[in-house]
Motif scaffolding. Structure first.
Motif, PDB file in Angstrom:
ATOM      1  N   ILE A   1       0.947  -1.412  -0.005  1.00  0.00           N
ATOM      2  CA  ILE A   1       0.365   0.041  -0.470  1.00  0.00           C
ATOM      3  C   ILE A   1       1.051   1.142   0.092  1.00  0.00           C
ATOM      4  O   ILE A   1       0.498   2.289  -0.751  1.00  0.00           O
ATOM      5  CB  ILE A   1      -0.980   0.162   1.223  1.00  0.00           C
TER       6      ILE A   1
ATOM      7  N   ILE B   1       3.834   1.749  -1.389  1.00  0.00           N
ATOM      8  CA  ILE B   1       4.482   1.572  -2.516  1.00  0.00           C
ATOM      9  C   ILE B   1       3.385   1.806  -3.251  1.00  0.00           C
ATOM     10  O   ILE B   1       3.658   3.402  -4.460  1.00  0.00           O
ATOM     11  CB  ILE B   1       5.044  -0.245  -3.078  1.00  0.00           C
ATOM     12  N   SER B   2       2.212   1.376  -3.560  1.00  0.00           N
ATOM     13  CA  SER B   2       1.636   2.222  -4.299  1.00  0.00           C
ATOM     14  C   SER B   2       1.003   3.416  -4.418  1.00  0.00           C
ATOM     15  O   SER B   2       0.679   5.230  -5.251  1.00  0.00           O
ATOM     16  CB  SER B   2      -0.131   1.625  -3.951  1.00  0.00           C
ATOM     17  N   LEU B   3       0.755   3.946  -3.158  1.00  0.00           N
ATOM     18  CA  LEU B   3       1.058   5.191  -2.136  1.00  0.00           C
ATOM     19  C   LEU B   3       1.815   6.501  -3.215  1.00  0.00           C
ATOM     20  O   LEU B   3       1.992   7.448  -3.429  1.00  0.00           O
ATOM     21  CB  LEU B   3       0.645   6.040  -0.664  1.00  0.00           C
TER      22      LEU B   3
ATOM     23  N   LEU C   1       4.213   5.423  -5.267  1.00  0.00           N
ATOM     24  CA  LEU C   1       3.680   5.887  -6.902  1.00  0.00           C
ATOM     25  C   LEU C   1       2.298   6.415  -7.567  1.00  0.00           C
ATOM     26  O   LEU C   1       3.102   7.106  -8.526  1.00  0.00           O
ATOM     27  CB  LEU C   1       3.150   4.372  -7.377  1.00  0.00           C
ATOM     28  N   VAL C   2       1.411   6.328  -6.787  1.00  0.00           N
ATOM     29  CA  VAL C   2       0.781   7.442  -7.035  1.00  0.00           C
ATOM     30  C   VAL C   2       1.137   9.090  -6.925  1.00  0.00           C
ATOM     31  O   VAL C   2       1.017  10.199  -8.275  1.00  0.00           O
ATOM     32  CB  VAL C   2      -0.647   7.562  -5.998  1.00  0.00           C
TER      33      VAL C   2
ATOM     34  N   PHE D   1      -1.415  -6.750  -6.695  1.00  0.00           N
ATOM     35  CA  PHE D   1      -0.465  -5.287  -6.747  1.00  0.00           C
ATOM     36  C   PHE D   1      -0.266  -5.890  -8.485  1.00  0.00           C
ATOM     37  O   PHE D   1       0.001  -4.465  -8.759  1.00  0.00           O
ATOM     38  CB  PHE D   1       0.790  -5.254  -5.995  1.00  0.00           C
TER      39      PHE D   1
ATOM     40  N   PRO E   1      -4.470   7.227 -11.701  1.00  0.00           N
ATOM     41  CA  PRO E   1      -3.030   7.705 -11.591  1.00  0.00           C
ATOM     42  C   PRO E   1      -2.144   6.533 -11.393  1.00  0.00           C
ATOM     43  O   PRO E   1      -2.825   5.483 -10.641  1.00  0.00           O
ATOM     44  CB  PRO E   1      -2.460   9.145 -10.264  1.00  0.00           C
ATOM     45  N   LEU E   2      -0.789   6.178 -11.501  1.00  0.00           N
ATOM     46  CA  LEU E   2      -0.055   5.601 -11.547  1.00  0.00           C
ATOM     47  C   LEU E   2      -0.080   4.387 -10.298  1.00  0.00           C
ATOM     48  O   LEU E   2       0.579   5.321  -9.590  1.00  0.00           O
ATOM     49  CB  LEU E   2       2.026   5.225 -11.740  1.00  0.00           C
ATOM     50  N   GLY E   3      -0.319   3.540  -9.838  1.00  0.00           N
ATOM     51  CA  GLY E   3      -0.654   2.996  -8.425  1.00  0.00           C
ATOM     52  C   GLY E   3      -2.227   3.148  -8.096  1.00  0.00           C
ATOM     53  O   GLY E   3      -2.061   2.558  -6.563  1.00  0.00           O
ATOM     54  N   LEU E   4      -3.107   3.351  -8.740  1.00  0.00           N
ATOM     55  CA  LEU E   4      -4.506   3.566  -7.537  1.00  0.00           C
ATOM     56  C   LEU E   4      -4.837   1.972  -7.907  1.00  0.00           C
ATOM     57  O   LEU E   4      -5.627   2.194  -7.247  1.00  0.00           O
ATOM     58  CB  LEU E   4      -4.742   4.346  -8.623  1.00  0.00           C
TER      59      LEU E   4
ATOM     60  N   ALA F   1      -3.261  -0.493  -8.316  1.00  0.00           N
ATOM     61  CA  ALA F   1      -2.471  -1.463  -7.266  1.00  0.00           C
ATOM     62  C   ALA F   1      -2.709  -1.749  -5.503  1.00  0.00           C
ATOM     63  O   ALA F   1      -2.910  -2.741  -5.346  1.00  0.00           O
ATOM     64  CB  ALA F   1      -1.171  -0.587  -7.656  1.00  0.00           C
ATOM     65  N   LEU F   2      -3.217  -0.242  -5.800  1.00  0.00           N
ATOM     66  CA  LEU F   2      -3.457  -0.457  -4.335  1.00  0.00           C
ATOM     67  C   LEU F   2      -5.179  -0.542  -3.780  1.00  0.00           C
ATOM     68  O   LEU F   2      -5.036  -1.696  -2.659  1.00  0.00           O
ATOM     69  CB  LEU F   2      -3.632   1.356  -3.920  1.00  0.00           C
TER      70      LEU F   2
ATOM     71  N   THR G   1      -4.298  -4.851  -4.038  1.00  0.00           N
ATOM     72  CA  THR G   1      -3.517  -5.251  -2.878  1.00  0.00           C
ATOM     73  C   THR G   1      -4.281  -5.360  -1.922  1.00  0.00           C
ATOM     74  O   THR G   1      -4.505  -6.299  -2.022  1.00  0.00           O
ATOM     75  CB  THR G   1      -3.169  -4.155  -3.035  1.00  0.00           C
TER      76      THR G   1
ATOM     77  N   PHE H   1      -7.032  12.141  -5.227  1.00  0.00           N
ATOM     78  CA  PHE H   1      -6.178  12.434  -6.577  1.00  0.00           C
ATOM     79  C   PHE H   1      -6.472  12.953  -7.279  1.00  0.00           C
ATOM     80  O   PHE H   1      -6.098  13.063  -8.780  1.00  0.00           O
ATOM     81  CB  PHE H   1      -5.199  11.581  -6.826  1.00  0.00           C
TER      82      PHE H   1
END
Lengths: 326, 170
Positions: A18, A20-22, A24-25, B58, B71-74, B76-77, B80, B122
């Motif tokens: 989580i 890491i994800s934040l 990245l965002v 993830f 956004p990159l990672g959203l 993924a969060l 996960t 975001f």
């Protein structure tokens, strides 16, 4: 007291991912669509395009079958409606032709340059966004075919969106219904300007600057935005506008068939043209870009375009400035 | 987890993303489609060892992010979190659809709502979408309908029994 040892291993990994994800965002938002995130996106899209092409081609017969079955029930009504429309349009075409001749004569009389012809590139929608919240389409033409960033994308009804990113072989189109997109428009009937905001799958919001001008149901909204050629149909007003906190507000539906896009036309048009238009022709009331309602434009085919086909679309109200090519 | 299983899971996620973006482009009921990738993550998180289940969520999310406009990672969060939710509840899983159905519905609604809220935070204006509720509810209902087809694929492809304790012996 809480200690790290109190956390089991899966929870620890979960918290780590989580974080890491934040990160990245945050990094992606700070890069504002550029940087490593952009490079990774382009690379992934390039690698994934052959897979998408294969799935799209393989599933097309099945999807066509289901679409045909669902269309079967509405065909009779649609046929009747189209016949009525053709009759009305034939009369309109004759009237338009006589107006066009008069415009040419007046242009010659006033020594105004003839409208520019903008090249268009036909493309087919290859894929949609990965989630329902993505308002984008991936088209099967890229920079190798002449597609560039920010170029307007149309269907036979009107504006669909603009090119957001492009790789060698495909391009992403951000739709006009995206809630982050705001477009300056003009009411074709009155010439008054306002802004149109996307609301995803719901009707778009229109805010007019002049509170004293009536906007009625069925009014056509055309582009009056530097990012697009003037005069492209964007949306049709759904209800009479009402006065709210300093603005005249109403709702509108896209003129293009946003939910059923298959073939599109990309206008080979950049912001340089907009600047020229702003200086030289921006004070004139634009008329809509003629979109052929009867079918694909010359040079396009009914089937999937296998090679780049370039056609031309006339954009009235623009003038040619030496040294700046459209 | 064996390398063969890892490759298999990666391939299935790629296929799910391909189907999600191409087939569901035109095959849409009430202008909505199932959240297939989310369902695949949910299916495999039931049977994979905990750390691999989380990495699957993830990785699948990151792959979605790279093809999305968010956004990159959203994603993924969000995915996960889906995998983690399944890990927390999988001991109670029975193959009885009476429990699995509501669980799939709840997890899909929760995940899409989380995406919509985080997207808005975001700056993506996801909640400004007039059809936001429909875009959360319909994919969740479709996922429940698809669950009997997709969920059994995970143990079949991994070559394990569907009994609930096998996950920890993979």
């Amino acid at each position: 007291m809480w200690r790290p040892s109190n956390v089991d291993r899966p929870t620890g990994i979960f918290i780590g991912l989580i974080v890491i994800s934040l990160v990245l965002v945050t990094l992606d938002l700070r890069a504002q669509g550029a940087g490593l995130g952009s490079t990774l996106r382009e690379g992934t899209q390039t690698i994934f395009t052959p897979v998408q092409r294969a799935f799209s081609a393989a599933s097309r017969p099945v999807v066509d079958f289901f679409e045909s079955v669902s269309d079967l029930f509405s065909l009779r009504d649609e046929n009747r409606r189209l016949r009525e429309e053709i009759t009305a349009l034939e009369a309109e075409v004759q009237e338009t032709e006589s107006i066009r001749i008069r415009v040419r004569e007046l242009e010659a009389l006033l020594d105004v340059s003839a409208p520019e012809e903008v090249d268009t590139i036909a493309a087919r929608v290859l894929a949609i966004g990965v989630s329902e919240f993505d308002h984008l389409r991936v088209i099967d033409k890229g920079s190798d075919d002449g597609i560039g960033l920010d170029m307007p994308v149309l269907d036979e009804g009107g504006l669909i969106g603009r090119i957001e990113s492009v790789t060698d072989t495909v391009a992403r189109v951000i739709l006009i219904t995206d809630p982050t997109l705001v477009i300056a428009v003009r009411v074709e009937r009155t010439g008054e300007t306002g802004v149109l905001k996307g609301r995803g799958s719901g009707p778009m919001n229109l805010e007019m600057f002049d509170r004293d001008t009536a906007v009625v149901e069925g009014d056509l909204l055309i582009t009056a935005d530097g990012r697009f050629p003037a005069g492209i149909p964007v949306a049709v007003v759904l209800e009479p506008a009402r006065s709210e906190v300093g603005f005249l507000r109403t709702t509108a539906r896209p003129a293009a068939a946003i939910t059923r896009i298959d073939f599109v036309k990309v206008l080979v048009w950049t912001r340089d043209d907009a600047i020229v238009e702003g200086f030289e022709g921006g004070d004139r009331l634009p008329t809509p870009v003629p979109l052929d309602p009867s079918g694909p434009a010359e040079g396009e085919t009914d089937t999937a375009p296998t090679t780049t086909s370039t056609t031309t679309t006339t954009i009235p109200g623009t003038t040619t400035v030496p040294g700046i090519e459209p | 987890m064996k390398a063969r299983h890892a490759i298999l899971v990666v391939l299935i996620v790629i296929v799910a993303v391909a189907v999600q973006t191409t087939v569901f482009n035109r095959l849409r009921l009430f202008d909505a489609a199932p959240a297939l990738v989310l369902l695949v993550v949910l299916a495999y998180a039931r049977y994979l060892p905990a750390e691999y289940a989380l990495l699957t969520g993830f990785g699948a999310g990151l792959f979605q992010d790279l093809l999305a406009e968010s956004p990159l990672g959203l994603w993924a969060l969000v995915l996960t979190s889906v995998a983690y939710s399944v890990l927390r509840f999988r001991d109670r899983f029975e193959d009885d659809f009476g429990f699995v159905g509501p669980f799939v519905l709840g997890v899909t609604i929760g995940a899409l709502a989380l995406f919509a809220v985080l997207g808005t935070i975001f700056g993506e204006k996801t909640l400004a979408d007039a059809g936001a509720l429909k875009k959360i509810a319909l994919p969740a209902i479709y996922n429940v309908a698809l669950a009997p087809l997709i969920l059994p694929l995970a143990p079949l492809s991994l070559g394990i029994s569907r009994s609930r304790d096998t996950a920890f012996r993979l």
